[in-house]
Structure formats: structure tokens, C-alpha cells
Design a protein around this motif. Sequence first.
Motif, PDB file in Angstrom:
ATOM      1  N   ARG A   1       0.832  -1.208   0.000  1.00 32.47           N
ATOM      2  CA  ARG A   1       0.000   0.000   0.000  1.00 32.47           C
ATOM      3  C   ARG A   1       0.869   1.262   0.000  1.00 32.47           C
ATOM      4  NH1 ARG A   1      -5.609   0.739   3.155  1.00 32.47           N
ATOM      5  NH2 ARG A   1      -6.021   2.854   2.479  1.00 32.47           N
ATOM      6  N   VAL A   2       1.955   1.251   0.763  1.00 37.19           N
ATOM      7  CA  VAL A   2       2.891   2.386   0.766  1.00 37.19           C
ATOM      8  C   VAL A   2       3.455   2.584  -0.637  1.00 37.19           C
ATOM      9  CG1 VAL A   2       5.133   3.201   1.621  1.00 37.19           C
ATOM     10  CG2 VAL A   2       3.489   2.163   3.208  1.00 37.19           C
ATOM     11  N   SER A   3       3.871   1.496  -1.253  1.00 38.69           N
ATOM     12  CA  SER A   3       4.426   1.563  -2.601  1.00 38.69           C
ATOM     13  C   SER A   3       3.425   2.150  -3.596  1.00 38.69           C
ATOM     14  CB  SER A   3       4.853   0.162  -3.050  1.00 38.69           C
ATOM     15  OG  SER A   3       5.366   0.188  -4.355  1.00 38.69           O
ATOM     16  N   GLU A   4       2.194   1.691  -3.535  1.00 42.48           N
ATOM     17  CA  GLU A   4       1.160   2.187  -4.443  1.00 42.48           C
ATOM     18  C   GLU A   4       0.862   3.663  -4.201  1.00 42.48           C
ATOM     19  OE1 GLU A   4      -1.989  -0.600  -3.749  1.00 42.48           O
ATOM     20  OE2 GLU A   4      -0.992  -2.170  -4.910  1.00 42.48           O
ATOM     21  N   THR A   5       0.875   4.076  -2.938  1.00 40.72           N
ATOM     22  CA  THR A   5       0.634   5.477  -2.604  1.00 40.72           C
ATOM     23  C   THR A   5       1.730   6.360  -3.201  1.00 40.72           C
ATOM     24  OG1 THR A   5      -0.544   4.907  -0.581  1.00 40.72           O
ATOM     25  CG2 THR A   5       0.401   7.126  -0.698  1.00 40.72           C
ATOM     26  N   LEU A   6       2.973   5.936  -3.050  1.00 39.97           N
ATOM     27  CA  LEU A   6       4.088   6.726  -3.578  1.00 39.97           C
ATOM     28  C   LEU A   6       4.087   6.727  -5.104  1.00 39.97           C
ATOM     29  CD1 LEU A   6       6.919   5.836  -1.043  1.00 39.97           C
ATOM     30  CD2 LEU A   6       5.170   7.624  -0.934  1.00 39.97           C
ATOM     31  N   GLN A   7       3.706   5.603  -5.700  1.00 39.59           N
ATOM     32  CA  GLN A   7       3.579   5.534  -7.154  1.00 39.59           C
ATOM     33  C   GLN A   7       2.561   6.542  -7.653  1.00 39.59           C
ATOM     34  OE1 GLN A   7       4.832   4.023  -9.942  1.00 39.59           O
ATOM     35  NE2 GLN A   7       3.323   5.316 -10.950  1.00 39.59           N
ATOM     36  N   THR A   8       1.428   6.596  -6.999  1.00 40.30           N
ATOM     37  CA  THR A   8       0.379   7.530  -7.394  1.00 40.30           C
ATOM     38  C   THR A   8       0.873   8.968  -7.314  1.00 40.30           C
ATOM     39  OG1 THR A   8      -1.341   5.999  -6.690  1.00 40.30           O
ATOM     40  CG2 THR A   8      -1.967   8.321  -6.856  1.00 40.30           C
ATOM     41  N   ALA A   9       1.609   9.294  -6.259  1.00 37.80           N
ATOM     42  CA  ALA A   9       2.147  10.651  -6.112  1.00 37.80           C
ATOM     43  C   ALA A   9       3.107  10.981  -7.245  1.00 37.80           C
ATOM     44  CB  ALA A   9       2.845  10.798  -4.767  1.00 37.80           C
ATOM     45  N   LEU A  10       3.988  10.046  -7.580  1.00 37.96           N
ATOM     46  CA  LEU A  10       4.963  10.300  -8.638  1.00 37.96           C
ATOM     47  C   LEU A  10       4.340  10.319 -10.024  1.00 37.96           C
ATOM     48  CD1 LEU A  10       7.937   8.242  -7.242  1.00 37.96           C
ATOM     49  CD2 LEU A  10       7.756  10.718  -7.412  1.00 37.96           C
ATOM     50  N   SER A  11       3.184   9.689 -10.163  1.00 40.90           N
ATOM     51  CA  SER A  11       2.475   9.674 -11.443  1.00 40.90           C
ATOM     52  C   SER A  11       1.504  10.832 -11.579  1.00 40.90           C
ATOM     53  CB  SER A  11       1.697   8.363 -11.590  1.00 40.90           C
ATOM     54  OG  SER A  11       2.559   7.260 -11.562  1.00 40.90           O
ATOM     55  N   SER A  12       1.389  11.641 -10.535  1.00 39.50           N
ATOM     56  CA  SER A  12       0.403  12.721 -10.538  1.00 39.50           C
ATOM     57  C   SER A  12       0.789  13.829 -11.516  1.00 39.50           C
ATOM     58  CB  SER A  12       0.245  13.305  -9.132  1.00 39.50           C
ATOM     59  OG  SER A  12       1.400  14.031  -8.767  1.00 39.50           O
ATOM     60  N   ASP A  13      -0.153  14.716 -11.731  1.00 38.22           N
ATOM     61  CA  ASP A  13       0.043  15.815 -12.679  1.00 38.22           C
ATOM     62  C   ASP A  13       0.397  17.117 -11.956  1.00 38.22           C
ATOM     63  OD1 ASP A  13       0.144  16.841 -15.265  1.00 38.22           O
ATOM     64  OD2 ASP A  13      -1.923  17.553 -15.173  1.00 38.22           O
ATOM     65  N   THR A  14       1.067  17.011 -10.808  1.00 45.26           N
ATOM     66  CA  THR A  14       1.483  18.213 -10.098  1.00 45.26           C
ATOM     67  C   THR A  14       2.763  18.757 -10.720  1.00 45.26           C
ATOM     68  OG1 THR A  14       2.868  17.037  -8.498  1.00 45.26           O
ATOM     69  CG2 THR A  14       0.517  17.313  -7.933  1.00 45.26           C
ATOM     70  N   GLU A  15       3.043  20.001 -10.462  1.00 51.21           N
ATOM     71  CA  GLU A  15       4.267  20.616 -10.991  1.00 51.21           C
ATOM     72  C   GLU A  15       5.511  19.883 -10.496  1.00 51.21           C
ATOM     73  OE1 GLU A  15       6.778  22.833 -13.177  1.00 51.21           O
ATOM     74  OE2 GLU A  15       4.597  22.866 -13.316  1.00 51.21           O
ATOM     75  N   THR A  16       5.514  19.525  -9.225  1.00 52.53           N
ATOM     76  CA  THR A  16       6.670  18.828  -8.654  1.00 52.53           C
ATOM     77  C   THR A  16       6.869  17.470  -9.318  1.00 52.53           C
ATOM     78  OG1 THR A  16       6.255  19.946  -6.560  1.00 52.53           O
ATOM     79  CG2 THR A  16       7.717  18.054  -6.487  1.00 52.53           C
ATOM     80  N   ALA A  17       5.799  16.713  -9.497  1.00 53.94           N
ATOM     81  CA  ALA A  17       5.900  15.401 -10.145  1.00 53.94           C
ATOM     82  C   ALA A  17       6.352  15.552 -11.598  1.00 53.94           C
ATOM     83  CB  ALA A  17       4.569  14.672 -10.076  1.00 53.94           C
ATOM     84  N   ARG A  18       5.833  16.556 -12.297  1.00 55.57           N
ATOM     85  CA  ARG A  18       6.252  16.779 -13.695  1.00 55.57           C
ATOM     86  C   ARG A  18       7.740  17.103 -13.775  1.00 55.57           C
ATOM     87  NH1 ARG A  18       1.231  19.363 -14.046  1.00 55.57           N
ATOM     88  NH2 ARG A  18       2.200  21.397 -13.776  1.00 55.57           N
ATOM     89  N   ARG A  19       8.223  17.949 -12.858  1.00 54.88           N
ATOM     90  CA  ARG A  19       9.646  18.305 -12.856  1.00 54.88           C
ATOM     91  C   ARG A  19      10.509  17.081 -12.590  1.00 54.88           C
ATOM     92  NH1 ARG A  19       8.792  22.821  -9.810  1.00 54.88           N
ATOM     93  NH2 ARG A  19       9.317  21.630  -7.948  1.00 54.88           N
ATOM     94  N   PHE A  20      10.100  16.262 -11.619  1.00 54.97           N
ATOM     95  CA  PHE A  20      10.845  15.044 -11.312  1.00 54.97           C
ATOM     96  C   PHE A  20      10.846  14.096 -12.512  1.00 54.97           C
ATOM     97  CE2 PHE A  20      11.174  10.718  -9.612  1.00 54.97           C
ATOM     98  CZ  PHE A  20      12.387  10.821  -8.941  1.00 54.97           C
ATOM     99  N   ASN A  21       9.691  13.934 -13.132  1.00 54.31           N
ATOM    100  CA  ASN A  21       9.583  13.062 -14.309  1.00 54.31           C
ATOM    101  C   ASN A  21      10.415  13.584 -15.464  1.00 54.31           C
ATOM    102  OD1 ASN A  21       7.849  11.396 -12.908  1.00 54.31           O
ATOM    103  ND2 ASN A  21       6.022  12.400 -13.679  1.00 54.31           N
ATOM    104  N   ASP A  22      10.428  14.901 -15.649  1.00 55.35           N
ATOM    105  CA  ASP A  22      11.242  15.497 -16.716  1.00 55.35           C
ATOM    106  C   ASP A  22      12.725  15.207 -16.511  1.00 55.35           C
ATOM    107  OD1 ASP A  22       9.033  16.459 -18.030  1.00 55.35           O
ATOM    108  OD2 ASP A  22       9.272  18.530 -17.321  1.00 55.35           O
ATOM    109  N   TYR A  23      13.177  15.244 -15.257  1.00 54.96           N
ATOM    110  CA  TYR A  23      14.574  14.913 -14.970  1.00 54.96           C
ATOM    111  C   TYR A  23      14.893  13.519 -15.498  1.00 54.96           C
ATOM    112  CZ  TYR A  23      18.671  13.246 -12.520  1.00 54.96           C
ATOM    113  OH  TYR A  23      19.883  12.677 -12.236  1.00 54.96           O
ATOM    114  N   PHE A  24      14.037  12.541 -15.189  1.00 52.17           N
ATOM    115  CA  PHE A  24      14.304  11.182 -15.645  1.00 52.17           C
ATOM    116  C   PHE A  24      14.064  11.008 -17.138  1.00 52.17           C
ATOM    117  CE2 PHE A  24      14.600  10.213 -11.183  1.00 52.17           C
ATOM    118  CZ  PHE A  24      15.684   9.351 -11.195  1.00 52.17           C
ATOM    119  N   SER A  25      13.150  11.745 -17.725  1.00 54.23           N
ATOM    120  CA  SER A  25      12.982  11.705 -19.181  1.00 54.23           C
ATOM    121  C   SER A  25      14.266  12.162 -19.855  1.00 54.23           C
ATOM    122  CB  SER A  25      11.830  12.607 -19.626  1.00 54.23           C
ATOM    123  OG  SER A  25      10.598  12.052 -19.276  1.00 54.23           O
TER     124      SER A  25
END
Length: 167
Positions: free
Chosen positions: A48-72
Motif C-alpha cells: 500500500r505504501v508503494s502504491e501510494t508513492l507511485q500515485t504521487a509520482l504519477s500525478s500531474d502536479t508541478e513537482t511530479a512533472r519536474r521530477f519526471n522530466d529529470y528522468f525523461s
Amino acid sequence: MNRPGKPGVAGALGAALLALTHSVWAGTGAQHVSIEKAPQAWLAYAQRVSETLQTALSSDTETARRFNDYFSNWVDTDAGALAQAPQSAQAQKQSDGAPLPFEPPTLKVRVWLDRTGQVEQVQFDDIGDDVAEADLRSLLLAQTVGVPPPRMMKQPVVIRLSVGAEM
């Protein structure tokens, strides 16, 4: 944000729990509880912790987008070198369904939760970018699992997040 032909950077971060492949660590010492001895409730909570963190990292927030852009950008830059790495038995897929030519990077994250299920501390290895690390920390610390950890559960909960894989 997913781009055609590129992996969804924060997709499928979850479910490869270190707790399900190795152990659940107790505190910062070397003491641990093996998977065979961990109560089912602890394993379910770690999932459940893993799924919660996954959802946060997959979200459409500015912070999540910036983090995802780094890995892209990391994937764009380093995919050629990673293409030489062997794939796992269960090949990862691109957003168009084609297998990725490399194993997506994984982050081992140690997570401490308070009595209400709120993430109160996280630790992870250096990922090479101060802004990306601050974004990851900020994103994870803002999460709550929604239920308290099981009674007597050892912490931190240790999970692996596979950055760049699709859910």
C-alpha cells in the motif's frame, strides 16, 4: 507527461517491493525481518505504501512533472548506454507497448510513517541532481497512506520504485 515512444517516467514505480524480495528493515541497524517471517499485514501495508508513492509520482502536479522530466532527460541522454544492459525476464514496455531497450532505473526508498499513516521521513540514494532529489523528497513527504501501520510493524518500510516503467 508521456510522450509517444517514451516511457511514462513515473509509471509503475511501485510494486517491486524490497520487502517482498529481500527484507523489511527494523530501524537503521542491521536487524531485519526476513520475508518468510514478516507478517502478511506488514507485506500488505508495504504494498500500500508503494502504491501510494507511485500515485504521487504519477500525478500531474508541478513537482511530479519536474521530477519526471529529470528522468525523461536522463533516459534521452543515457538510453544508448543502458541499451547494452540485459533486460529482466519480464520486459518493461514503452507507452506504445514495445519493450524498452533497457531496464528502467530503480530507486530504493526507506519510508518512515507516523501513527496515522503520514509519511514523516524518507531516505534514498543520491540520484545526481539536487533539484530532482528535493522534488522527490517533497512529493513523498506530502503523502499519507490513509491508514496507520500495522501494530508493531518495523520501520522503515523499504521499497523499490522503478522509474520509467509503465503501470
